[in-house]
Design a protein around this motif. Sequence first.
Motif, PDB file in Angstrom:
ATOM      1  N   GLN A  71     -12.873  -5.594  -5.503  1.00  0.00           N
ATOM      2  CA  GLN A  71     -13.699  -4.659  -6.260  1.00  0.00           C
ATOM      3  C   GLN A  71     -15.165  -5.062  -6.149  1.00  0.00           C
ATOM      4  O   GLN A  71     -15.522  -6.219  -6.355  1.00  0.00           O
ATOM      5  CB  GLN A  71     -13.282  -4.640  -7.732  1.00  0.00           C
ATOM      6  CG  GLN A  71     -14.050  -3.630  -8.570  1.00  0.00           C
ATOM      7  CD  GLN A  71     -13.527  -3.556  -9.988  1.00  0.00           C
ATOM      8  OE1 GLN A  71     -12.699  -4.361 -10.400  1.00  0.00           O
ATOM      9  NE2 GLN A  71     -14.009  -2.578 -10.742  1.00  0.00           N
TER      10      GLN A  71
ATOM     11  N   LEU B 188      -6.675  -4.207   1.123  1.00  0.00           N
ATOM     12  CA  LEU B 188      -7.578  -3.692   0.101  1.00  0.00           C
ATOM     13  C   LEU B 188      -8.712  -4.677  -0.147  1.00  0.00           C
ATOM     14  O   LEU B 188      -8.475  -5.823  -0.523  1.00  0.00           O
ATOM     15  CB  LEU B 188      -6.811  -3.444  -1.200  1.00  0.00           C
ATOM     16  CG  LEU B 188      -7.582  -2.768  -2.331  1.00  0.00           C
ATOM     17  CD1 LEU B 188      -7.915  -1.331  -1.960  1.00  0.00           C
ATOM     18  CD2 LEU B 188      -6.764  -2.814  -3.626  1.00  0.00           C
TER      19      LEU B 188
ATOM     20  N   ARG C 214     -12.336   2.430  -1.598  1.00  0.00           N
ATOM     21  CA  ARG C 214     -12.876   1.163  -1.108  1.00  0.00           C
ATOM     22  C   ARG C 214     -13.265   1.213   0.372  1.00  0.00           C
ATOM     23  O   ARG C 214     -14.150   0.470   0.796  1.00  0.00           O
ATOM     24  CB  ARG C 214     -11.852   0.048  -1.327  1.00  0.00           C
ATOM     25  CG  ARG C 214     -11.472  -0.201  -2.787  1.00  0.00           C
ATOM     26  CD  ARG C 214     -12.448  -1.110  -3.492  1.00  0.00           C
ATOM     27  NE  ARG C 214     -12.117  -1.257  -4.912  1.00  0.00           N
ATOM     28  CZ  ARG C 214     -11.274  -2.170  -5.397  1.00  0.00           C
ATOM     29  NH1 ARG C 214     -10.682  -3.044  -4.565  1.00  0.00           N
ATOM     30  NH2 ARG C 214     -11.026  -2.223  -6.698  1.00  0.00           N
ATOM     31  N   ARG C 215     -12.603   2.061   1.142  1.00  0.00           N
ATOM     32  CA  ARG C 215     -12.934   2.185   2.564  1.00  0.00           C
ATOM     33  C   ARG C 215     -12.614   3.586   3.054  1.00  0.00           C
ATOM     34  O   ARG C 215     -11.678   4.242   2.577  1.00  0.00           O
ATOM     35  CB  ARG C 215     -12.134   1.194   3.430  1.00  0.00           C
ATOM     36  CG  ARG C 215     -12.507  -0.264   3.275  1.00  0.00           C
ATOM     37  CD  ARG C 215     -13.872  -0.587   3.866  1.00  0.00           C
ATOM     38  NE  ARG C 215     -14.151  -2.008   3.771  1.00  0.00           N
ATOM     39  CZ  ARG C 215     -14.734  -2.602   2.731  1.00  0.00           C
ATOM     40  NH1 ARG C 215     -15.095  -1.881   1.682  1.00  0.00           N
ATOM     41  NH2 ARG C 215     -14.943  -3.908   2.742  1.00  0.00           N
TER      42      ARG C 215
ATOM     43  N   ARG D  78      -3.465  -1.467  -7.714  1.00  0.00           N
ATOM     44  CA  ARG D  78      -2.605  -1.064  -6.596  1.00  0.00           C
ATOM     45  C   ARG D  78      -3.440  -0.383  -5.524  1.00  0.00           C
ATOM     46  O   ARG D  78      -4.509   0.173  -5.799  1.00  0.00           O
ATOM     47  CB  ARG D  78      -1.510  -0.114  -7.086  1.00  0.00           C
ATOM     48  CG  ARG D  78      -0.583  -0.733  -8.118  1.00  0.00           C
ATOM     49  CD  ARG D  78       0.332   0.322  -8.707  1.00  0.00           C
ATOM     50  NE  ARG D  78       1.160   0.974  -7.700  1.00  0.00           N
ATOM     51  CZ  ARG D  78       1.842   2.091  -7.885  1.00  0.00           C
ATOM     52  NH1 ARG D  78       1.789   2.698  -9.071  1.00  0.00           N
ATOM     53  NH2 ARG D  78       2.573   2.615  -6.925  1.00  0.00           N
ATOM     54  N   ALA D  79      -2.948  -0.430  -4.297  1.00  0.00           N
ATOM     55  CA  ALA D  79      -3.636   0.163  -3.149  1.00  0.00           C
ATOM     56  C   ALA D  79      -2.944   1.449  -2.731  1.00  0.00           C
ATOM     57  O   ALA D  79      -1.709   1.540  -2.725  1.00  0.00           O
ATOM     58  CB  ALA D  79      -3.659  -0.817  -1.980  1.00  0.00           C
TER      59      ALA D  79
ATOM     60  N   LEU E 192      -8.938   4.715   1.756  1.00  0.00           N
ATOM     61  CA  LEU E 192      -8.198   3.621   1.140  1.00  0.00           C
ATOM     62  C   LEU E 192      -8.726   3.449  -0.274  1.00  0.00           C
ATOM     63  O   LEU E 192      -9.929   3.226  -0.482  1.00  0.00           O
ATOM     64  CB  LEU E 192      -8.401   2.330   1.945  1.00  0.00           C
ATOM     65  CG  LEU E 192      -7.820   1.036   1.361  1.00  0.00           C
ATOM     66  CD1 LEU E 192      -6.300   1.134   1.221  1.00  0.00           C
ATOM     67  CD2 LEU E 192      -8.201  -0.159   2.227  1.00  0.00           C
ATOM     68  N   CYS E 193      -7.838   3.584  -1.256  1.00  0.00           N
ATOM     69  CA  CYS E 193      -8.248   3.599  -2.663  1.00  0.00           C
ATOM     70  C   CYS E 193      -7.566   2.481  -3.447  1.00  0.00           C
ATOM     71  O   CYS E 193      -6.528   1.942  -3.034  1.00  0.00           O
ATOM     72  CB  CYS E 193      -7.872   4.923  -3.324  1.00  0.00           C
ATOM     73  SG  CYS E 193      -8.439   6.384  -2.470  1.00  0.00           S
ATOM     74  N   ALA E 194      -8.159   2.180  -4.589  1.00  0.00           N
ATOM     75  CA  ALA E 194      -7.567   1.245  -5.534  1.00  0.00           C
ATOM     76  C   ALA E 194      -7.468   1.916  -6.893  1.00  0.00           C
ATOM     77  O   ALA E 194      -8.362   2.666  -7.302  1.00  0.00           O
ATOM     78  CB  ALA E 194      -8.403  -0.018  -5.638  1.00  0.00           C
TER      79      ALA E 194
ATOM     80  N   THR F  37       0.834  -1.196   0.000  1.00  0.00           N
ATOM     81  CA  THR F  37       0.000   0.000   0.000  1.00  0.00           C
ATOM     82  C   THR F  37       0.871   1.250   0.000  1.00  0.00           C
ATOM     83  O   THR F  37       1.753   1.404   0.847  1.00  0.00           O
ATOM     84  CB  THR F  37      -0.917   0.017   1.225  1.00  0.00           C
ATOM     85  OG1 THR F  37      -1.742  -1.144   1.211  1.00  0.00           O
ATOM     86  CG2 THR F  37      -1.812   1.255   1.220  1.00  0.00           C
TER      87      THR F  37
END
Length: 512
Positions: free
Chosen positions: A410, A407, A161-162, A180-181, A174-176, A2
């Motif tokens: 999706q 992560l 994502r969160r 990748r995180a 928290l992204c994707a 991450t």
Amino acid sequence: MTEILTHLAGRPVIVGSGLAGLMAALTLAPQPVVLITKAELGAETSSAWAQGGIAASVGADDSAELHLADTLAAGDGLCDPEVAAGIVSEAPAVIAALEKAGVRFDRNAAGELSLGLEAAHCRPRIVHAEGDGSGAAIVRALVQAVSSTPSVTVLADFEVRRLLLADGAIGGVLCASKGRAFILPTPHVLLATGGVGGLYEATTNPVGNFGQGIALAARAGAELADMEFVQFHPTALRSKRRPLALVSEAVRGEGAVLINERGERFMADQPAAELAPRDVVARAISAEIARGGRVFLDARVALGDRFPMRFPVIDKLCREAGVDPARQLIPVAPAVHYHMGGVATDESGRSSVPGLWVAGEAASTGLHGANRLASNSLLEAAVMGMRAARDIAGTAACLRPTAIEPLPPQPDASPVRGIVSGHLGVLRNGGTIHGAIGALLPLVEQEGPATDPAIVALLIAVFAALRTESRGAHARTDFPLKLANARRRRMSLPQVLNFAQAVLSNPLARSA
């Protein structure tokens, strides 16, 4: 591994690039801000697909009081009158702000704003751009303005994502992106992520919009409000296209009428006829379809050869489906169009989670009540996007360290659509609602790709189970009457899960 985006740490984060998100970013300027969008800037947003325009009391014979009265009547007893009064009173200022940002609204030969009439409005007050291409024109102008604003950093092709918490408050996202995180530390997040149409098979919304912002906020502990109220637009163009194309209410505002396959104008005896509130029209069309009939919109007399000029986008969509709307009947059916429920917020867009604001369709402010008045959605998005931005700008920032989380997968709404479409449609009853709860709860508990969409769908189902009446967009065949006292409801995700588990432990509910 991450990656932590330390070079952007501490900046307010806006999630979503529809009208609410874009207006918030422009309002925060010149304060540095990060705008996260899962597609290109302004793409895959319901705002860009809006046809009718923005409701605003700018006509000589109109007033904010008349606009408010129409809003409250459409909301069927569940609007917050104070919130609604504040938002509709800002409509003229919103039009001015959008024009300043580069939006060019349609005007008549005298240079006055052209105003359309839509259902449940007592006056023509729909300000539009490029005929029926209002949303696209507005978003296009705002995208250009945001792209020219140095203080806005856009992270396109990023999906949140969160929401990360620290001591019960927002600490980051928290992204994707491209497998990748990433973590972006921030004390201020504005969710402007749109609605829930992607939970249904028949929708006029981008199919990827399943209520991501609601799921994010619910997991973070935010209170949700009035989740059962899902508005079905009465006149989606019946075709193989997905999502379904919308035939704007403004077409009926120009005089088009609804008929069935027998040529009967079945809405003629209803108060306001085809311009009755959307829930009334959607239920009437659904009843015709349920008996095995078909429904059409007839614009041949009212518009005829003027149709392509007044509604160029709809004309193109109809022709793609093999229909000439100037000379042929337009086949229509109800489809999910708007969600009145969402994350509960105050008049500044604040949720119950410190550091989290929500604006636009993902929020429940109290403006719409049980049934949104046509074209009040873009109005609310602009007003609340600007209000949230001003509130964020005036709030002290305190960046808190957060733990690094794995992560999540999706999200995938496909396992949920059949359940929601079959059990939580225009007409509901205890059996179908409990059936939805029974099918959705295992998806929520297994923490897989379908979990976030299932959370949003379960919220709708539980709120629907608790509302034992028919009001606005929530119609129950087993409780066809309204209760004497209208009441809004707020619940958190743990409360919803407890109720769902209690329902399934009841043998009668299980058998339903």
